[in-house]
Each structure stands twice: as structure tokens, then as C-alpha cells.
Design an enzyme around this catalytic site. Sequence first.
Site, short mmCIF file in Angstrom:
data_model
loop_
_atom_site.label_atom_id
_atom_site.label_comp_id
_atom_site.label_asym_id
_atom_site.label_seq_id
_atom_site.Cartn_x
_atom_site.Cartn_y
_atom_site.Cartn_z
N HIS A 169 -8.41 -6.30 4.19
CA HIS A 169 -8.12 -5.57 5.42
C HIS A 169 -9.48 -5.23 5.99
O HIS A 169 -10.20 -4.39 5.42
CB HIS A 169 -7.36 -4.27 5.14
CG HIS A 169 -5.89 -4.43 5.22
ND1 HIS A 169 -5.03 -3.37 5.07
CD2 HIS A 169 -5.12 -5.52 5.49
CE1 HIS A 169 -3.78 -3.81 5.21
NE2 HIS A 169 -3.81 -5.11 5.46
N ASP A 183 -7.18 -4.36 10.10
CA ASP A 183 -6.42 -3.12 9.96
C ASP A 183 -7.16 -1.98 10.65
O ASP A 183 -8.05 -1.37 10.07
CB ASP A 183 -6.21 -2.80 8.47
CG ASP A 183 -5.40 -1.54 8.25
OD1 ASP A 183 -4.79 -1.04 9.22
OD2 ASP A 183 -5.38 -1.03 7.12
N HIS A 205 -11.52 1.88 2.23
CA HIS A 205 -10.87 2.56 1.11
C HIS A 205 -11.74 2.82 -0.10
O HIS A 205 -11.26 2.99 -1.21
CB HIS A 205 -9.64 1.77 0.67
CG HIS A 205 -8.53 1.85 1.65
ND1 HIS A 205 -7.27 1.35 1.41
CD2 HIS A 205 -8.48 2.38 2.89
CE1 HIS A 205 -6.50 1.55 2.46
NE2 HIS A 205 -7.21 2.17 3.38
N ASP A 261 -11.86 7.12 6.22
CA ASP A 261 -11.05 5.93 6.47
C ASP A 261 -10.43 6.01 7.87
O ASP A 261 -9.22 6.12 8.02
CB ASP A 261 -9.95 5.86 5.38
CG ASP A 261 -9.04 4.66 5.54
OD1 ASP A 261 -9.53 3.59 5.95
OD2 ASP A 261 -7.84 4.80 5.25
N TRP A 263 0.87 -1.18 0.00
CA TRP A 263 0.00 0.00 0.00
C TRP A 263 0.90 1.23 0.00
O TRP A 263 1.88 1.29 0.76
CB TRP A 263 -0.91 0.04 1.24
CG TRP A 263 -1.61 1.37 1.30
CD1 TRP A 263 -2.63 1.80 0.48
CD2 TRP A 263 -1.27 2.49 2.14
NE1 TRP A 263 -2.95 3.11 0.78
CE2 TRP A 263 -2.14 3.55 1.78
CE3 TRP A 263 -0.33 2.70 3.15
CZ2 TRP A 263 -2.09 4.80 2.41
CZ3 TRP A 263 -0.28 3.94 3.78
CH2 TRP A 263 -1.15 4.98 3.41
N ASP A 286 -9.49 -3.16 1.29
CA ASP A 286 -9.64 -2.60 2.64
C ASP A 286 -11.00 -1.91 2.66
O ASP A 286 -11.25 -1.02 1.83
CB ASP A 286 -8.49 -1.62 2.91
CG ASP A 286 -8.57 -0.95 4.26
OD1 ASP A 286 -9.66 -0.47 4.62
OD2 ASP A 286 -7.54 -0.87 4.96
N ASP A 337 -10.31 3.94 10.44
CA ASP A 337 -9.71 2.76 11.07
C ASP A 337 -10.15 2.55 12.52
O ASP A 337 -9.32 2.34 13.40
CB ASP A 337 -8.19 2.81 10.95
CG ASP A 337 -7.73 2.55 9.52
OD1 ASP A 337 -7.87 1.41 9.06
OD2 ASP A 337 -7.26 3.50 8.85
N LYS A 365 -6.87 2.55 -2.74
CA LYS A 365 -7.51 3.50 -1.83
C LYS A 365 -8.11 4.62 -2.65
O LYS A 365 -7.52 5.07 -3.63
CB LYS A 365 -6.44 4.03 -0.87
CG LYS A 365 -6.96 4.90 0.24
CD LYS A 365 -5.92 5.02 1.34
CE LYS A 365 -6.40 5.94 2.43
NZ LYS A 365 -5.57 5.91 3.61
N GLU A 420 -2.98 -2.98 -2.49
CA GLU A 420 -4.13 -2.41 -1.78
C GLU A 420 -4.46 -1.01 -2.31
O GLU A 420 -3.65 -0.10 -2.21
CB GLU A 420 -3.79 -2.33 -0.27
CG GLU A 420 -4.89 -1.70 0.57
CD GLU A 420 -4.50 -1.59 2.05
OE1 GLU A 420 -3.32 -1.86 2.40
OE2 GLU A 420 -5.38 -1.22 2.86
#
Length: 416
Positions: free
Chosen positions: A284, A324, A260, A292, A183, A257, A294, A226, A224
Site C-alpha cells: 500500500h 492507499d 504503518h 499514518d 487489515w 503499507d 494517508d 500496523k 496488512e
Amino acid sequence: MTTKQRYESAKEIYRNIGVDTEDVLEKLVGVSISMHCWQGDDVAGFEGKKELSGGIQATGNFLGKARNPEELMADMDEVFKLIPGKHRINLHANYAIFEQGEEVDRDKLEPKHFSKWVKYAKERGLGIDFNPTFFSHPNADGLTLSHPVEELRTFWINHGKACLIISEYFAKELGTPCLMNIWIPDGFKDIPADRLSPRARLKDSLDQILSTDYDKRLVKVAVESKVFGIGVEACTVGSHEFYMNYAAKNNILCLLDNGHYHPTEVVSDKIPSMLLFSEELALHVTRPMRWDSDHVVLFDDELKEIAKEIVRCDALDRVLIGLDFFDASINRIAAWVVGMRNMQKALLYAMLLPSKKLASLQNSREYSELMMLQEELKLYPFGDVWNYFCEINQVPQKEDWFIAVKEYEQRVLVRR
Ligand code: RNT
Ligand code: ZN
């Protein structure tokens, strides 16, 4: 009633809809989830005082953050005591462990800088997954593998190559393939004038990294994508289309992910489509809140939907599940345990559904019955099966695991 008695009654209820809970529990314990090391120290790593960059952010200041490898490993051990099954750990390159005077820059990293992690994993029977770190570094000034300055781009290409060798070392040492996920934070805050050249450079950089001589059976490379990030709101170089095409053409994996994508776009819906065209897919699992962000993975609708797709597609061995998130505002060990247990709960929830029956209702267009049944199934005694799963795998049931976390907080974390 004991946990076992409750389970026996639940087993009967599930049997009536054609679901064999014994089968499910056996399957579930075999599913390994890759636990990200970076929840333990807010993505800081061990390279000294480097600011977190790349448009990702850990917020909060909860006591007891791991400050060195020993503390991080000890914290991870606490987590593993509280989650059923055997899992994997997911490392980033900035978690290299150097002997005194042995420090090297990221383009010069070698397997030996990770030997302590291998020892840790071996002693516990865990696999390792890996990530080159293309952020939190002076050479990552918004651009890395797509950098127009050749010298800087080469530095990052060499980092990628070094990480492939390290990934192969993990796989060989531990006897289980290593997923190496790429990433990069590259992108533009405002409307770019040229979207093609940065992407052409990224393509070339990836080609160069993959030209390294490595064993494809041992290292599974993933990319990955985004859609946006802090400071790269207008355009990311590694977009979904870019990587989906790159992965398909080069026979590597896509990593999705779920933080993303556009806020109303869901990863669950992408899973079956991806699986029709690629042998394997990596995830993820995270929780984006408005962006995003997390946040810790909760047992929410989209998590269940993601798990349902994996299970219904019969793809537990084709989808590599990793977590993640990084929340520094709560006990970091609790954050890990909540996320890991929730991922497992979601898989269990999905496995306990009579998927074939539901699909046949859909295919015969009996949509009223399908809706009715899907809703009724939500109240089936899933918790009784979960608690029994914890019991037979010798970890605390229900909220009982939090006692151990509090005790560790008092005994270890407050003293840091
Ligand atoms: C960032 C990506 C990436 C990182 C980790 C630390 O938006 O999700 O996966 O979170 O590599
Ligand atoms: Zn991610």
C-alpha cells in the site's frame, strides 16, 4: 522542440550510460497499479450514513465527493483518462451495490452484490482487488477478528469468508487473480495486560477464514500490519511480526503499507528481505506525515526508493502495487491522478538508472564514485522520457491533465 525531439535527445543521453529507454517504456506500460476506490468518497462506501471508524481519518470538505456508485465510477473514469497504461481497481466490501430491498449485513455478502463492479471492470478491461471491511460498523467496537466475544468474532470471520468467495468471483469473471487484503483496526489505546490472547484469537480467526474452499491461484490473500493508529497507540494486535510469521507459515502474502511503521522505519529497505523469503509481496503506497495520515503520494525520496527496490530486485511481477490514501481537502480526482502518475514516474525513474553499474561500484567498494554517480543521475533528463511516455499512451503531458480535472469540476462536481 517537440516532445519527441526532446525524447530523442534524452534517449541518447541514457544510451551513453547503458540504459535503453525504448525497453524501459515498453516495460513500464505493462505495470498495473491497483487504484483504491476509497479516495473518491473519503472511505464512506455505500452502506448509508456510517461514521468512518477504525482509527483512520479523512479530513477536509472539498466539493464534489462521490455519493453513489454512478458518481464514483464516473470519477474513476476521469482518472483513467489521465494516466498512462491499464490498471486495476481496489474495492472495499462496504462498496457493495445493493438493489432495493436486497441489503444484507457484511457477513452475508455475496458475489451478486458486486456484479455492477464486475460489469464496470469488464467493460474497461480492468482487474479488481478486494478488501473485507473490518471497520465503520457497529460490530467493530475497537476489536474484530481478535474479539473476546465469540459472537462478534464469528461475525467478522464470516465476513472474511464471504469476501474470499467474492474475490474468487472477481478473479473468475475478469480472468486475472484478485488480491484480497486483510487489515483490521484491533488494538489498545493504553498498555494492555494481555497481548497474547488477542493475537491467539486473531490467529485462529485467520485460520478459520483461510479454511474456506477457495482457489489459491485465483485469490491471493494478504495481511496488512500496523504499528499504531488513532485510539490504538499502545498496541495493535496485527503487528508486523505477527503477520510476517503468519504469512510465511501459511503461504500467503504480507502487505506492507508505508504509513504503518515507526516514523523513521522505511518500507523500501524491507522489500529485498521480504522477496528473499516469499514469492510475492503486496504494497500500500501512501504518504504518512508525522503519523499514518494517508496523504496523497508525492514524487518524494521514499517513493523513489521503494520503486528502485522493486526494479533492482527485478520484481515487477512479484510486487503487487496498490495505493492507499484519502485526502478530502483537495479535488479528489486530482488527488488520485497525482498519486497514480507519481507511482508511475517513480517506477520510470528507477528503470532509467544503470542499476547494474551502480551495484558493481558498490560491490567493488568504490563508494566515492557511487555517490558521485547517484547524485549526477538525479539531474538526467527523466522528465523528457516521462512526457514522451504520456504522449505515446495518449494522455496529457506535464501539467496539462489538470485542465481536464478543472473542466470536470466545473461541469460535474460543483453540481453535486
Ligand atoms: C488502514 C489501512 C487500510 C485502509 C484501507 C481503507 O490504516 O492502511 O489499508 O487504509 O483499507
Ligand atoms: Zn493500507
